[in-house]
Scaffold this active site. Structure first.
Site, PDB file in Angstrom:
ATOM      1  N   CYS A  65      -2.452 -54.502 -44.824  1.00 35.65           N
ATOM      2  CA  CYS A  65      -2.379 -54.197 -43.391  1.00 35.65           C
ATOM      3  C   CYS A  65      -3.023 -55.285 -42.532  1.00 35.65           C
ATOM      4  CB  CYS A  65      -3.060 -52.868 -43.115  1.00 35.65           C
ATOM      5  SG  CYS A  65      -3.038 -52.471 -41.353  1.00 35.65           S
ATOM      6  N   ASP A 117       4.903 -63.871 -37.918  1.00 34.98           N
ATOM      7  CA  ASP A 117       4.038 -63.689 -36.751  1.00 34.98           C
ATOM      8  C   ASP A 117       3.121 -64.907 -36.722  1.00 34.98           C
ATOM      9  OD1 ASP A 117       3.313 -62.138 -34.516  1.00 34.98           O
ATOM     10  OD2 ASP A 117       3.435 -60.304 -35.723  1.00 34.98           O
ATOM     11  N   CYS A 153      -2.473 -49.315 -46.287  1.00 34.81           N
ATOM     12  CA  CYS A 153      -1.704 -50.317 -47.006  1.00 34.81           C
ATOM     13  C   CYS A 153      -2.600 -51.522 -47.237  1.00 34.81           C
ATOM     14  CB  CYS A 153      -0.473 -50.700 -46.189  1.00 34.81           C
ATOM     15  SG  CYS A 153       0.373 -49.228 -45.563  1.00 34.81           S
ATOM     16  N   ARG A 201       5.869 -56.572 -22.246  1.00 35.62           N
ATOM     17  CA  ARG A 201       5.517 -55.451 -23.122  1.00 35.62           C
ATOM     18  C   ARG A 201       4.131 -55.641 -23.726  1.00 35.62           C
ATOM     19  NH1 ARG A 201       8.887 -59.086 -24.923  1.00 35.62           N
ATOM     20  NH2 ARG A 201       9.214 -59.598 -27.115  1.00 35.62           N
ATOM     21  N   CYS A 237      -4.895 -43.866 -40.526  1.00 34.79           N
ATOM     22  CA  CYS A 237      -3.524 -43.772 -41.036  1.00 34.79           C
ATOM     23  C   CYS A 237      -3.492 -42.726 -42.145  1.00 34.79           C
ATOM     24  CB  CYS A 237      -3.097 -45.113 -41.623  1.00 34.79           C
ATOM     25  SG  CYS A 237      -2.950 -46.386 -40.370  1.00 34.79           S
ATOM     26  N   ARG A 264       0.807 -59.988 -25.136  1.00 36.56           N
ATOM     27  CA  ARG A 264       1.198 -61.301 -25.621  1.00 36.56           C
ATOM     28  C   ARG A 264       2.531 -61.743 -25.026  1.00 36.56           C
ATOM     29  NH1 ARG A 264       0.542 -61.065 -31.474  1.00 36.56           N
ATOM     30  NH2 ARG A 264      -1.543 -61.693 -30.850  1.00 36.56           N
ATOM     31  N   TYR A 265       3.396 -60.798 -24.795  1.00 34.08           N
ATOM     32  CA  TYR A 265       4.730 -61.094 -24.277  1.00 34.08           C
ATOM     33  C   TYR A 265       4.785 -60.681 -22.811  1.00 34.08           C
ATOM     34  CZ  TYR A 265       6.096 -61.333 -29.234  1.00 34.08           C
ATOM     35  OH  TYR A 265       6.207 -61.650 -30.557  1.00 34.08           O
ATOM     36  N   ARG A 311      -4.112 -54.811 -39.609  1.00 31.18           N
ATOM     37  CA  ARG A 311      -5.184 -54.235 -38.785  1.00 31.18           C
ATOM     38  C   ARG A 311      -6.250 -53.540 -39.609  1.00 31.18           C
ATOM     39  NH1 ARG A 311      -1.090 -52.199 -34.905  1.00 31.18           N
ATOM     40  NH2 ARG A 311      -0.334 -54.228 -34.204  1.00 31.18           N
ATOM     41  N   LYS A 337       6.076 -63.328 -32.661  1.00 32.27           N
ATOM     42  CA  LYS A 337       7.015 -63.312 -33.786  1.00 32.27           C
ATOM     43  C   LYS A 337       8.019 -64.456 -33.657  1.00 32.27           C
ATOM     44  CE  LYS A 337       6.682 -58.280 -33.931  1.00 32.27           C
ATOM     45  NZ  LYS A 337       5.743 -58.153 -32.808  1.00 32.27           N
ATOM     46  N   ASP A 356       1.284 -61.441 -43.289  1.00 34.53           N
ATOM     47  CA  ASP A 356       0.290 -62.205 -42.534  1.00 34.53           C
ATOM     48  C   ASP A 356      -0.825 -62.715 -43.455  1.00 34.53           C
ATOM     49  OD1 ASP A 356       1.550 -61.801 -40.066  1.00 34.53           O
ATOM     50  OD2 ASP A 356       0.593 -59.836 -39.813  1.00 34.53           O
TER      51      ASP A 356
HETATM   52  C1  LIG Z   1       5.425 -57.042 -32.254  1.00 35.79           C
HETATM   53  C2  LIG Z   1       4.733 -57.004 -30.995  1.00 35.79           C
HETATM   54  C3  LIG Z   1       5.408 -56.600 -29.829  1.00 35.79           C
HETATM   55  C4  LIG Z   1       6.855 -56.156 -29.833  1.00 35.79           C
HETATM   56  O1  LIG Z   1       7.723 -57.185 -30.167  1.00 35.79           O
HETATM   57  P1  LIG Z   1       9.298 -56.913 -30.147  1.00 35.79           P
HETATM   58  O2  LIG Z   1       9.873 -58.194 -30.633  1.00 35.79           O
HETATM   59  O3  LIG Z   1       9.667 -56.591 -28.740  1.00 35.79           O
HETATM   60  O4  LIG Z   1       9.564 -55.770 -31.055  1.00 35.79           O
HETATM   61  C5  LIG Z   1       4.704 -56.615 -28.654  1.00 35.79           C
HETATM   62  N1  LIG Z   1       3.416 -57.009 -28.608  1.00 35.79           N
HETATM   63  C6  LIG Z   1       2.757 -57.418 -29.706  1.00 35.79           C
HETATM   64  C7  LIG Z   1       1.345 -57.876 -29.562  1.00 35.79           C
HETATM   65  C8  LIG Z   1       3.390 -57.422 -30.936  1.00 35.79           C
HETATM   66  O5  LIG Z   1       2.719 -57.814 -32.041  1.00 35.79           O
HETATM   67  S1  SF4 Z   2       0.411 -51.036 -42.344  1.00 38.36           S
HETATM   68 FE1  SF4 Z   2      -1.665 -50.653 -41.548  1.00 38.36          FE
HETATM   69  S2  SF4 Z   2      -1.337 -49.510 -39.654  1.00 38.36           S
HETATM   70 FE2  SF4 Z   2       0.542 -49.358 -40.838  1.00 38.36          FE
HETATM   71  S3  SF4 Z   2       0.369 -47.480 -42.053  1.00 38.36           S
HETATM   72 FE3  SF4 Z   2      -0.333 -49.168 -43.324  1.00 38.36          FE
HETATM   73  S4  SF4 Z   2      -2.540 -49.211 -43.002  1.00 38.36           S
HETATM   74 FE4  SF4 Z   2      -1.683 -48.039 -41.299  1.00 38.36          FE
END
Ligand SMILES: *Cc1c(COP(=O)(O)O)cnc(C)c1O
Ligand code: SF4
Length: 478
Positions: free
Chosen positions: A147, A343, A144, A131, A140, A127-128, A149, A350, A306
């Protein structure tokens, strides 16, 4: 008449219904401290949870239904942090299904951040510019309820070929200098398996840093053993982002886990999610952030929750996060203040959201009005390339030279006229056009300079009754 005191009743000491001694009195240290034992003995079914914490009649079916959508997993260690006497316990709320989750089970989205839309190969979100996020695990230690995901928690190993495809993508994308190895939780893998992945990443020359995102120091601190730390230390520069949400998670075991990681040279940063009923108030967040600092963990992000399916009951208004940050900034070490981020839905990344401290930016006069953490106002002049006149002094705005007319101020100034005027609802004016009530504190003369402008820098910052907008407006009148 003489009174005889009733004998003091000896009250039997009430054992706290929390902690390992309450939930797992018969488990030996050798088992308790073995992360594999903890992992194997996770509570995953309602019947198991019920043995420890009764489920209100009538809610059982709802909760079972919720677990069909998203699994439950609670390590014995994490359960031991729960206070069995608190029906709204903030630890339990994070991991146990409740009726609200059932009510809102159709509100929200599966993939609110569009992670799959920005995915060049399965498991990678790019996305960025420099990175990528790399999802290497579908399990996990705890699950949570909020979560982001939820959709990927299958608890099967991500096949090696898939991981190799992710590594390949990074290898052939030279602009990627930073990878966030996440999941699921990468630290639920055995040390060897994790090492095989890290070593492949380290072999990529343009990849500068490796970050791991893990909640294991919070949920399964026993996992952070010497073998793991020695392995991780071979893949520097390596950073770990942890995920503490509540000060009660800052236990001696968690502190020991973080200390081990720090001693392996790994900088630790924390990402919290702002959660209604868990940590959505200033005292809790202050305790969390200052407590993390004592463990050498730096608060990094505070996430707005989220819009994930089934997490509606955790979401707070955006104003709550701003209020929390305002309650931190200036009041505790600047190092302990996270950045509050939302986000952006659909994959915008973010977005930092901050309390407003720059109240006005007057570009014509190159002047800004700033607010500090105590809500005092200050004027700062930008460079103009010319000499400034006397009236353009920088410093604190003495807005309390014109406090609102209140019963308190009118009662002490002994001025019948202003009293009458204030009763009529209009501020009384004295000769120089300043509110007569400024005399009430006996220092109005000292506070208005010879040029008629307020003297700056000596305020006692009492601004009762003025809105911030009103104060800025008054400041600009002078
Ligand atoms: C959070 C995130 C990052 C890292 O973001 P930073 O601001 O550098 O910590 C990179 N890729 C994705 C898809 C993210 O959700
Ligand atoms: S927030 Fe989601 S990925 Fe993180 S520990 Fe909890 S369940 Fe696992």
């Amino acid at each position: 008449m003489e009174r005889t005191l009733a004998p003091v009743q000896a009250t039997a000491p009430v054992a706290p219904r929390t902690g390992r001694a309450h939930f797992y009195p018969d488990v030996a240290d050798a088992q308790w401290n073995d992360w594999k034992w903890q992992f194997r003995h996770r509570i995953t079914k309602l019947e198991e949870l019920e043995k420890f914490l009764p489920i209100p009649a009538g809610e059982r079916a709802l909760r079972a239904d919720v677990l069909r959508d998203f699994r439950m997993g609670i390590t014995p260690y994490y359960l031991s942090l729960v206070d069995a006497d608190d029906p709204a316990d903030p630890i339990l709320r994070q991991v146990a299904p409740i009726a609200e989750e059932y009510l809102f089970r159709d509100v929200g989205e599966e993939d609110p951040l569009g992670e799959e839309r920005y995915s060049p190969v399965p498991g990678i979100t790019h996305r960025y510019p420099d990175r990528v996020l790399m999802v290497i695990s579908n399990s996990c230690a705890i699950y949570c309820r909020y979560c982001t995901r939820k959709r990927i928690m299958y608890e099967d190993a991500v096949p090696d070929v898939e991981i190799d495809r992710m590594v390949d993508y990074i290898a052939k994308t030279p602009r990627v200098r930073d990878v966030i190895v996440s999941g699921g939780d990468p630290l639920t893998y055995g040390t060897k398996k994790l090492e095989s992945i890290l070593s492949k990443l380290r072999a990529i020359p343009h990849l500068e840093i490796i970050r791991i995102g893990s909640r294991v120091p919070v949920s399964l601190p026993q996992r952070i053993d010497d073998e793991l730390c020695a392995m991780l230390a071979q893949y520097h520069p390596l950073w770990i982002n942890v995920h503490f949400n509540h000060p009660r998670e800052l236990t001696p075991d968690a502190a020991a886990a973080c200390d081990k990681l720090s001693r392996a040279g790994i900088p630790l940063n924390n990402q919290s999610v702002l959660l209604k009923g868990v940590n959505d108030d200033v005292p809790t967040m202050r305790a969390l952030c200052t407590g993390l600092m004592k463990m050498r963990v730096r608060p990094y992000y505070l996430y707005q929750c989220d819009q994930i399916r089934g997490a509606e009951h955790f979401r707070t208004p955006v104003a709550k996060g701003i209020e929390v940050i305002e309650g931190l900034r200036g009041h505790i070490s600047g190092l302990a203040v996270p950045t509050f981020v939302i986000d952006a839905p659909g994959g915008g990344g973010k977005v930092p959201v901050m309390p407003q401290y720059l109240l006005q930016h007057d570009t014509k006069n190159q002047r800004v009005v700033l607010r500090n953490f105590q809500d005092r106002l200050f004027v700062y002049h930008e460079p103009t390339g010319r000499a400034r006149s006397v009236g353009e002094r920088s410093g604190e705005l003495d807005v309390d030279a014109t406090p609102p007319i209140t019963a308190e101020t009118t009662a002490t100034n002994g001025n019948g006229a202003s009293k009458a005027a204030s009763h009529a609802g209009a501020p009384a004016k004295n000769g120089n056009g300043k509110s007569a009530s400024t005399r009430s504190n006996g220092s109005a003369a000292a506070r208005v300079g010879a040029d008629g402008k307020p003297v700056v820098g000596k305020s006692r910052w009492v601004h009762r009754g003025h809105s911030r907008e009103e104060r800025v407006r008054k400041a600009n009148e002078t």
